[in-house]
Design an enzyme around this catalytic site. Structure first.
Site, mmCIF file in Angstrom:
data_model
loop_
_atom_site.group_PDB
_atom_site.id
_atom_site.type_symbol
_atom_site.label_atom_id
_atom_site.label_comp_id
_atom_site.label_asym_id
_atom_site.label_seq_id
_atom_site.Cartn_x
_atom_site.Cartn_y
_atom_site.Cartn_z
ATOM 1 N N GLU A 1 -12.398 -3.720 -7.188
ATOM 2 C CA GLU A 1 -12.945 -3.329 -5.891
ATOM 3 C C GLU A 1 -14.175 -2.431 -6.017
ATOM 4 O O GLU A 1 -14.680 -1.926 -5.023
ATOM 5 C CB GLU A 1 -11.874 -2.663 -5.023
ATOM 6 N N ASN B 1 -12.301 -5.304 0.610
ATOM 7 C CA ASN B 1 -12.712 -4.286 1.588
ATOM 8 C C ASN B 1 -13.597 -3.235 0.925
ATOM 9 O O ASN B 1 -14.656 -2.878 1.437
ATOM 10 C CB ASN B 1 -11.480 -3.597 2.192
ATOM 11 N N CYS C 1 -6.696 -9.543 -2.204
ATOM 12 C CA CYS C 1 -5.792 -8.864 -1.266
ATOM 13 C C CYS C 1 -6.559 -8.096 -0.194
ATOM 14 O O CYS C 1 -5.955 -7.416 0.625
ATOM 15 C CB CYS C 1 -4.820 -7.959 -2.005
ATOM 16 N N ARG D 1 1.093 -1.245 -5.295
ATOM 17 C CA ARG D 1 -0.125 -0.544 -5.709
ATOM 18 C C ARG D 1 0.170 0.951 -5.757
ATOM 19 O O ARG D 1 0.748 1.509 -4.824
ATOM 20 C CB ARG D 1 -1.263 -0.814 -4.732
ATOM 21 N N ARG E 1 0.860 -1.195 0.000
ATOM 22 C CA ARG E 1 0.000 0.000 0.000
ATOM 23 C C ARG E 1 0.894 1.243 0.000
ATOM 24 O O ARG E 1 1.193 1.803 1.054
ATOM 25 C CB ARG E 1 -0.903 0.009 1.235
HETATM 26 C C1 PEP Z 1 -9.429 -3.432 -0.561
HETATM 27 O O1 PEP Z 1 -10.172 -2.489 -0.834
HETATM 28 O O2 PEP Z 1 -9.828 -4.586 -0.315
HETATM 29 C C2 PEP Z 1 -7.968 -3.248 -0.512
HETATM 30 C C3 PEP Z 1 -7.152 -4.267 -0.420
HETATM 31 O O3 PEP Z 1 -7.508 -1.985 -0.519
HETATM 32 P P1 PEP Z 1 -7.644 -0.982 0.703
HETATM 33 O O4 PEP Z 1 -8.085 -1.762 1.909
HETATM 34 O O5 PEP Z 1 -6.310 -0.363 0.899
HETATM 35 O O6 PEP Z 1 -8.674 -0.014 0.237
HETATM 36 MG MG MG Z 2 -9.430 -0.654 -1.635
#
Ligand code: PEP
Ligand code: MG
Length: 585
Positions: free
Chosen positions: A445, A468, A516, A347, A307
């Site tokens: 996502e 997420n 992820c 990322r 990240r």
């Molecule tokens: C997600 O959205 O699942 C992800 C891995 O990214 P983040 O949690 O950093 O938004």
């Molecule tokens: Mg995300």
């Protein structure tokens, strides 16, 4: 005080037992650490020197005051000088350093916070206003202290007989960037009033592998400094001032968990292969290059999600200074070199929503739907090109995959690819090395992305499902808002359908698909994901061995038919029943 229990949202597993330290918003802007016994007197001196220096400063100000200066100004300086000679301000922080081993800034702020709370209780408005004078004097001393601060020492391991108070941070809220600052410190747990299970603060707490519970409503008002606190990170409960028998029981559970963890440690070198012989990639999610040793130690076969935004975020509400291309390059190169030939998926900047670049910039009404991630990068092309060049340059030192967050539109993918091409050309012109065949992938996502996979597969090399956000956007639930946290459900049939569709479409097209998001590290979901066909899981290193154990005990032949049937169910009860069956096959 009578014992009481608070209920919230479990975000990071395990049991923590310690004394509460209340973290006030202002207190977050100074460093908090414990000083070693032999450095206590030096720390006391640091504070007394700072106070003396502010005293000198005030004296100079007073004598240099122009004759025509308003009389209030002189009186104002006198009040500050008086405050600074008051034993309550001067003596108490010294006592705190000596008795609790707090660093000077922390000791001073603790006392100032205490005094300002007392002033808030005063009825007389004139006296109540004097609180600001105390705060201003405190600020002056802090400023001097910050200039003389020692580098932060790593937390010393507790030895028997050592002064090793286990402290639990209690706060109204903690930003993800601030949470990251707590690594290697003396804190053993976190409790916050706000926050959801998959807020970035919770994610960072999990990555630190420290028990935490969030969404505790008004814990920071109910818990007092130095209260004994137990966090049950599995149940999401916090017990304040526990009875000795309860404390004893939790200590036993804690010891049992430690033993289990030790046992899991034996799996570090075991390859993650299912009972019927399928190899599963277990990758690590990291926030900073310094997380790589933990990833390797847990047996990760690479980094599935770096990240990168954590390199950019300002701490303590400060304005973030964007790292230069060279600084970024060094960080990415450090991660690649540390992973010793294993792939590192970086990322690109995913700021916005609950990861603002700096708090002053939070203006959007619905930041999760606003200018975040790739949208932000495409709106700031110079910043994006700088990051792309830095990542590309690091690819000359080991395998890197470029992962792009929050893509939803074909033109966004095309613009991103055009910018990668431009960054490559700039490096060629500057005669800088990079991997010309670097793989580029998309985070899936946003539901729109999961429903238009051919558009992605045609243009990109791999996919990584960010559950997420996928859950947040599919179910219209702010992942940070504890009031709707009970609706955040990875087993909602809509989420399951999107997950299964992405995994199977990728498999059919021969495009690698990883997960992820946090579900990848949730052992209750490992079999489900395996049965859907997932072969790449990326999670915090701390979760990796438990997931591996689950994989070693799984047989795909047995799982797949159960998952197939589960995916035909739209009734929660039927899904729950199928999940139960999955855990038994
Ligand atoms: C997600 O959205 O699942 C992800 C891995 O990214 P983040 O949690 O950093 O938004
Ligand atoms: Mg995300």
């Amino acid at each position: 005080m009578a014992s009481f229990t608070l209920h919230g949202i479990p975000v990071s597993r395990g049991i923590a037992i310690g004394r509460a330290h209340l973290l006030k918003p202002a207190a977050r802007e100074v460093k908090h650490y414990l000083v070693a016994e032999e450095r206590v007197e030096a720390e006391v001196k640091r504070l007394t020197d700072a106070i003396a220096s502010v005293n000198d400063e005030l004296r100079t100000l007073r004598t240099e005051l122009p004759l025509d200066a308003p009389t209030e100004l002189g009186a104002f300086i006198d009040v500050h000088a008086l405050i600074l000679s008051d034993p309550i301000i001067v003596e108490e922080p010294l006592r705190i350093i000596r008795s609790r081993h707090y660093n000077a800034e922390w000791a001073l702020l603790s006392q100032i916070d205490e005094l300002s709370a007392q002033f808030d209780e005063i009825d007389d408005p004139y006296l109540r206003e004097r609180k600001n004078d105390i705060l201003q004097v405190g600020e002056r001393v802090l400023k001097v202290l910050t200039g003389s601060a020692q580098p932060l020492p790593p937390a010393a391991p507790a030895a028997p007989g050592d002064y090793a108070p286990q402290m639990i941070v209690v706060a109204h809220d903690i930003s993800p960037a601030d949470m990251l600052q707590f690594r290697d410190r003396a804190f053993v747990g976190f409790v916050t009033d706000l926050g959801g299970q998959n807020s970035h603060t919770a994610i960072v707490a999990r990555s630190l592998d420290i028990p935490a519970a969030v969404g505790m409503a008004n814990a920071s008002q109910l818990i007092a400094e130095d209260d004994w606190v137990i966090i049950d990170g599995d149940a999401g409960i916090v017990i304040v001032d526990p009875a000795p028998i309860v404390l004893e029981q939790y200590r036993e559970v804690q010891a049992k968990l430690m033993r289990e963890r030790k046992k899991l440690g034996k799996l570090k070198k075991t390859p993650a292969i299912t009972r019927d012989g399928t190899f599963i990639h277990l990758l690590a999610n990291i926030e900073l290059p310094d997380d790589c040793p933990a990833a390797l130690d847990a047996g990760a076969t690479g980094v599935g999600l770096f990240r990168s935004e954590f390199l950019f975020m300002g701490h303590g509400g400060q304005v973030a200074r964007l790292p230069s291309e060279d600084e970024q390059f060094e960080s990415y190169r450090k991660a690649v070199v540390a992973m010793k030939g294993r792939p590192v998926t970086i990322r690109t900047l995913d700021v916005g929503a609950d990861k603002p670049l700096d708090k002053a910039e939070e203006t959007a009404l619905n930041p999760a739907l606003g200018l975040r991630a790739i949208r932000y990068c495409l709106a700031e092309p110079q910043m994006f090109l700088t990051q792309l060049r830095a990542i590309l340059r690091a690819s000359a030192y080991g395998p890197i995959n470029l992962l792009i967050p929050m893509l939803a539109h074909a033109f966004e993918i095309d613009q991103t690819l055009a910018m990668i091409k431009q960054a490559k050309q700039q490096l060629l012109d500057a005669k800088k090395k990079f991997d010309p065949a670097i793989k580029v992938g998309a985070m899936i996502e946003i539901p729109a992305a999961a429903l238009t996979l051919p558009m992605f597969i045609k243009r990109l090399d791999f996919l990584s499902i960010g559950t997420n956000d996928l859950i947040q956007y599919t179910l219209a639930i702010d992942r940070v808002d504890h009031e709707v946290a009970h609706l955040y459900n990875p087993l909602h049939p809509a989420v399951l359908q999107l997950l299964a569709l992405t995994i199977s479409t990728g498999a059919k097209a021969g495009v690698p698909v990883a997960v992820c998001g946090e579900v990848a590290g949730d052992t209750k979901l490992t079999r489900l994901l395996l049965g859907m066909g997932l072969r790449e899981f990326s999670m915090h290193p701390a979760q990796l061995l438990s997931v591996k154990q689950e994989i070693l005990n799984s047989d795909l032949m047995l799982l797949e038919p159960v998952v197939k049937r589960l995916l035909k169910s739209y009734e929660p009860a039927a899904i729950a029943e199928a999940m139960e069956r999955l855990s038994l096959v």
